[in-house]
Design a protein around this motif. Structure first.
Motif, PDB file in Angstrom:
ATOM      1  N   PRO A 161     107.499  19.851  12.532  1.00 52.84           N
ATOM      2  CA  PRO A 161     106.704  20.771  11.713  1.00 52.84           C
ATOM      3  C   PRO A 161     105.692  21.586  12.516  1.00 52.84           C
ATOM      4  O   PRO A 161     105.048  21.080  13.430  1.00 52.84           O
ATOM      5  CB  PRO A 161     105.971  19.837  10.742  1.00 52.84           C
ATOM      6  N   ALA A 162     105.569  22.856  12.127  1.00 45.81           N
ATOM      7  CA  ALA A 162     104.525  23.724  12.676  1.00 45.81           C
ATOM      8  C   ALA A 162     103.423  23.944  11.659  1.00 45.81           C
ATOM      9  O   ALA A 162     102.447  24.629  11.937  1.00 45.81           O
ATOM     10  CB  ALA A 162     105.124  25.073  13.085  1.00 45.81           C
ATOM     11  N   TRP A 163     103.604  23.387  10.457  1.00 49.20           N
ATOM     12  CA  TRP A 163     102.632  23.540   9.363  1.00 49.20           C
ATOM     13  C   TRP A 163     101.876  22.230   9.154  1.00 49.20           C
ATOM     14  O   TRP A 163     102.319  21.166   9.583  1.00 49.20           O
ATOM     15  CB  TRP A 163     103.334  23.932   8.070  1.00 49.20           C
ATOM     16  N   SER A 164     100.752  22.308   8.464  1.00 50.85           N
ATOM     17  CA  SER A 164      99.986  21.108   8.137  1.00 50.85           C
ATOM     18  C   SER A 164     100.828  20.190   7.259  1.00 50.85           C
ATOM     19  O   SER A 164     101.750  20.633   6.561  1.00 50.85           O
ATOM     20  CB  SER A 164      98.690  21.477   7.422  1.00 50.85           C
ATOM     21  N   GLY A 165     100.492  18.913   7.267  1.00 46.93           N
ATOM     22  CA  GLY A 165     101.297  17.933   6.556  1.00 46.93           C
ATOM     23  C   GLY A 165     101.414  18.199   5.072  1.00 46.93           C
ATOM     24  O   GLY A 165     102.493  18.054   4.477  1.00 46.93           O
ATOM     25  N   PHE A 243     100.790   8.121   5.416  1.00 47.04           N
ATOM     26  CA  PHE A 243     101.002   9.354   4.662  1.00 47.04           C
ATOM     27  C   PHE A 243      99.716  10.176   4.589  1.00 47.04           C
ATOM     28  O   PHE A 243      99.744  11.403   4.746  1.00 47.04           O
ATOM     29  CB  PHE A 243     101.506   9.035   3.254  1.00 47.04           C
ATOM     30  N   ARG A 244      98.585   9.514   4.401  1.00 44.19           N
ATOM     31  CA  ARG A 244      97.325  10.247   4.334  1.00 44.19           C
ATOM     32  C   ARG A 244      96.998  10.900   5.677  1.00 44.19           C
ATOM     33  O   ARG A 244      96.514  12.043   5.721  1.00 44.19           O
ATOM     34  CB  ARG A 244      96.181   9.322   3.890  1.00 44.19           C
ATOM     35  N   SER A 245      97.303  10.220   6.771  1.00 45.59           N
ATOM     36  CA  SER A 245      97.047  10.812   8.090  1.00 45.59           C
ATOM     37  C   SER A 245      97.977  11.990   8.343  1.00 45.59           C
ATOM     38  O   SER A 245      97.596  12.983   8.962  1.00 45.59           O
ATOM     39  CB  SER A 245      97.206   9.756   9.188  1.00 45.59           C
ATOM     40  N   MET A 246      99.207  11.892   7.860  1.00 44.08           N
ATOM     41  CA  MET A 246     100.164  12.996   8.005  1.00 44.08           C
ATOM     42  C   MET A 246      99.707  14.219   7.238  1.00 44.08           C
ATOM     43  O   MET A 246      99.755  15.350   7.732  1.00 44.08           O
ATOM     44  CB  MET A 246     101.545  12.539   7.533  1.00 44.08           C
ATOM     45  N   LEU A 247      99.231  14.009   6.008  1.00 42.11           N
ATOM     46  CA  LEU A 247      98.780  15.135   5.193  1.00 42.11           C
ATOM     47  C   LEU A 247      97.615  15.871   5.846  1.00 42.11           C
ATOM     48  O   LEU A 247      97.479  17.094   5.725  1.00 42.11           O
ATOM     49  CB  LEU A 247      98.344  14.641   3.807  1.00 42.11           C
ATOM     50  N   ARG A 248      96.762  15.145   6.538  1.00 50.07           N
ATOM     51  CA  ARG A 248      95.546  15.728   7.119  1.00 50.07           C
ATOM     52  C   ARG A 248      95.794  16.453   8.441  1.00 50.07           C
ATOM     53  O   ARG A 248      94.935  17.216   8.891  1.00 50.07           O
ATOM     54  CB  ARG A 248      94.509  14.619   7.337  1.00 50.07           C
ATOM     55  N   TYR A 249      96.930  16.212   9.047  1.00 50.13           N
ATOM     56  CA  TYR A 249      97.155  16.759  10.388  1.00 50.13           C
ATOM     57  C   TYR A 249      97.720  18.173  10.333  1.00 50.13           C
ATOM     58  O   TYR A 249      98.731  18.432   9.674  1.00 50.13           O
ATOM     59  CB  TYR A 249      98.100  15.856  11.182  1.00 50.13           C
ATOM     60  N   ASP A 250      97.075  19.080  11.048  1.00 52.40           N
ATOM     61  CA  ASP A 250      97.567  20.445  11.232  1.00 52.40           C
ATOM     62  C   ASP A 250      97.898  20.612  12.709  1.00 52.40           C
ATOM     63  O   ASP A 250      97.012  20.509  13.563  1.00 52.40           O
ATOM     64  CB  ASP A 250      96.497  21.451  10.803  1.00 52.40           C
ATOM     65  N   PRO A 251      99.166  20.858  13.036  1.00 51.68           N
ATOM     66  CA  PRO A 251      99.574  20.900  14.446  1.00 51.68           C
ATOM     67  C   PRO A 251      99.237  22.201  15.170  1.00 51.68           C
ATOM     68  O   PRO A 251      99.517  22.322  16.363  1.00 51.68           O
ATOM     69  CB  PRO A 251     101.092  20.719  14.363  1.00 51.68           C
ATOM     70  N   ALA A 252      98.622  23.170  14.470  1.00 49.53           N
ATOM     71  CA  ALA A 252      98.447  24.504  15.045  1.00 49.53           C
ATOM     72  C   ALA A 252      97.753  24.478  16.408  1.00 49.53           C
ATOM     73  O   ALA A 252      98.232  25.093  17.374  1.00 49.53           O
ATOM     74  CB  ALA A 252      97.674  25.396  14.072  1.00 49.53           C
ATOM     75  N   ASP A 253      96.621  23.783  16.511  1.00 51.58           N
ATOM     76  CA  ASP A 253      95.873  23.780  17.773  1.00 51.58           C
ATOM     77  C   ASP A 253      96.677  23.129  18.895  1.00 51.58           C
ATOM     78  O   ASP A 253      96.626  23.580  20.046  1.00 51.58           O
ATOM     79  CB  ASP A 253      94.537  23.062  17.595  1.00 51.58           C
ATOM     80  N   ASP A 254      97.410  22.057  18.567  1.00 51.45           N
ATOM     81  CA  ASP A 254      98.207  21.391  19.602  1.00 51.45           C
ATOM     82  C   ASP A 254      99.380  22.259  20.047  1.00 51.45           C
ATOM     83  O   ASP A 254      99.737  22.277  21.234  1.00 51.45           O
ATOM     84  CB  ASP A 254      98.725  20.042  19.080  1.00 51.45           C
ATOM     85  N   ILE A 255      99.982  22.984  19.121  1.00 51.51           N
ATOM     86  CA  ILE A 255     101.074  23.890  19.491  1.00 51.51           C
ATOM     87  C   ILE A 255     100.548  24.988  20.415  1.00 51.51           C
ATOM     88  O   ILE A 255     101.161  25.328  21.429  1.00 51.51           O
ATOM     89  CB  ILE A 255     101.740  24.488  18.238  1.00 51.51           C
ATOM     90  N   LYS A 256      99.392  25.533  20.069  1.00 54.88           N
ATOM     91  CA  LYS A 256      98.781  26.560  20.915  1.00 54.88           C
ATOM     92  C   LYS A 256      98.459  26.028  22.309  1.00 54.88           C
ATOM     93  O   LYS A 256      98.525  26.761  23.307  1.00 54.88           O
ATOM     94  CB  LYS A 256      97.491  27.071  20.265  1.00 54.88           C
ATOM     95  N   ALA A 257      98.101  24.749  22.385  1.00 51.97           N
ATOM     96  CA  ALA A 257      97.659  24.156  23.652  1.00 51.97           C
ATOM     97  C   ALA A 257      98.813  23.768  24.568  1.00 51.97           C
ATOM     98  O   ALA A 257      98.580  23.423  25.737  1.00 51.97           O
ATOM     99  CB  ALA A 257      96.794  22.928  23.369  1.00 51.97           C
TER     100      ALA A 257
END
Length: 335
Positions: A161-165, A243-257
């Motif tokens: 995923p490239a989107w938030s959970g 599941f709660r940790s997955m929902l909260r994670y947005d990968p955008a910054d890590d993808i950029k990095a």
């Protein structure tokens, strides 16, 4: 005598792949930092490996083959890559051998377990470049590790995923509902439930709120004991630490990095992580190689509809096109 020779020849033909295997297997144990032990298989080519890859499974507790509906995609990937010169480590998820080990599992513990596997690979093959191939949420783990300079030289995401959970969950449920019925009437309810689960609301309070929302949606049906049992099971899954940790994670910054080579693949008929996912991936980091595999589903099988109900009926575990795409990229990337 001729009859015996005939049956010997027949046995050889039937077992021909066993004679042609140009890799070996080694059973090992990966131990996480908290002491949890996970069984694993390391496949090794006959010659010095070009690189070593660790496979990261998707969501849910799965075995090292990422077995689902009788399909074993990680076994297929491991044996294919090792036959072509790569060492591959695939691990059982924490909780597979002992469910209690996964009670407090989160997205971060998934990441830590993969790092533990990488450390095992480093001890066995210290001079060989390492990389991660992650499927679905395993792709999330690959991105998180790769963005933090953890000694990884490359990553490949398979529907990572490239989107938030919470966005992934919404898009998945919408796509499934529309594919099955032509519409989705549960969007407002879904948003309400995910908003509570994603928040810092304590579990007990969150359970009450979500249960009430589901009871209201079901109306009179919610008064049935069987319905209540199913509601509580659903609420427990939604409020699990993972599941709660997955929902909260947005990968955008890590993808950029990400500064290391990355190949991101999606199937054009994936309903669980939509193919538009790759547009976001490329926008966030133009250096990522992205590719859509036409008429492929979330398991990277050639498919007709992409629906999960179809997975078990399709031949094979992972398509040849997927395997060849991975191999060709690795051959270009590993120097």
């Amino acid at each position: 005598m001729k009859r015996q020779l005939f049956f010997l020849l027949l046995a050889a033909i039937i077992n021909w792949p066993a004679f042609c295997r140009d890799f070996s297997e080694k059973e090992i144990t990966v131990r996480a930092t908290d002491g949890v032990a996970m069984g694993a298989t390391l496949t090794l080519p006959d010659n010095e490996p070009k690189a070593a890859v660790i496979l990261a499974t998707g969501s849910g507790i799965q075995n090292r083959d990422e077995e689902i509906f009788g399909k074993k995609p990680f076994r297929t990937i491991s044996e294919f890559l090792s036959a072509n010169g790569y060492a591959v480590l695939r691990m059982d998820d924490r909780g597979f051998s002992n469910p209690d080990d996964a009670k407090n599992a989160t997205l971060q513990s998934d990441v830590d377990d993969i790092i533990a596997g990488i450390q095992v690979l480093d001890s066995i093959l210290p001079e060989v470049p390492k990389g991660i191939i992650g499927h679905s949420s395993g792709g999330t783990c690959a991105v998180r590790i790769g963005a933090r300079n953890s000694g990884i030289r490359f990553i490949i995401t398979l529907a990572g995923p490239a989107w938030s959970g919470d966005s992934v969950s919404m898009s998945q449920n919408r796509a499934l509902a529309v594919s099955m019925t032509g519409r989705w009437e549960g969007e407002n309810l879904q948003r309400q439930i995910l908003s509570v689960a994603k928040s810092d609301t304590p579990d007990m309070t969150a359970r009450i709120i979500i249960t009430m929302a589901l009871n209201d949606a079901l109306g009179e049906m919610s008064k049935q004991s069987k319905a209540q049992e199913q509601i509580q099971q659903q609420v427990s899954a939604i409020l699990s630490p993972w599941f709660r940790s997955m929902l909260r994670y947005d990968p955008a910054d890590d993808i950029k990095a990400l500064k290391i080579p990355c190949l991101a693949l999606n199937g054009s008929k994936d309903i669980q992580v939509l193919p538009q996912n790759l547009i976001t991936m490329k926008e966030l980091n133009p250096d990522i190689d992205t590719q859509i595999l036409e008429n492929h589903n979330h398991l990277f099988q050639q498919c007709t509809t992409g629906m999960p109900q179809e997975y078990a009926t399709l031949p094979g575990d992972v398509s040849d096109a997927t395997l060849q795409t991975i191999l060709q990229w690795l051959e270009r990337t590993i120097r």
